[in-house]
Motif scaffolding. Sequence first.
Motif, PDB file in Angstrom:
ATOM      1  N   SER A   1      23.151 -12.494  -3.801  1.00 32.00           N
ATOM      2  CA  SER A   1      23.614 -11.114  -3.765  1.00 32.00           C
ATOM      3  C   SER A   1      25.127 -11.060  -3.569  1.00 32.00           C
ATOM      4  O   SER A   1      25.812 -10.261  -4.208  1.00 32.00           O
TER       5      SER A   1
ATOM      6  N   LEU B   1      26.863 -12.200  -6.932  1.00 33.18           N
ATOM      7  CA  LEU B   1      26.772 -11.156  -7.963  1.00 33.18           C
ATOM      8  C   LEU B   1      27.633  -9.946  -7.619  1.00 33.18           C
ATOM      9  O   LEU B   1      28.231  -9.321  -8.495  1.00 33.18           O
TER      10      LEU B   1
ATOM     11  N   SER C   1      22.729  -7.465  -8.252  1.00 36.26           N
ATOM     12  CA  SER C   1      23.114  -7.731  -6.871  1.00 36.26           C
ATOM     13  C   SER C   1      22.364  -6.816  -5.906  1.00 36.26           C
ATOM     14  O   SER C   1      21.887  -7.257  -4.855  1.00 36.26           O
TER      15      SER C   1
END
Length: 61
Positions: free
Chosen positions: A11, A14, A49
């Motif tokens: 996460s 991204l 994300s």
Amino acid sequence: MIDAGWLNIGSLILGLVAWIIPAINLVEKNKRIINGLLLPLSVSALALSQYVFKSFITFTW
């Protein structure tokens, strides 16, 4: 099963990609070609994300 740490790192990466792509677009001189390619990539990275972050939050041990 995916470990929670990998979801958090994914996460983060991204999210950084989603921030870096518009910064590249601001610096680039030939914006006509770049706008058509990088905008969908940036939006996709942001959406992915957020999905990975939500998966991290709802991760069951």
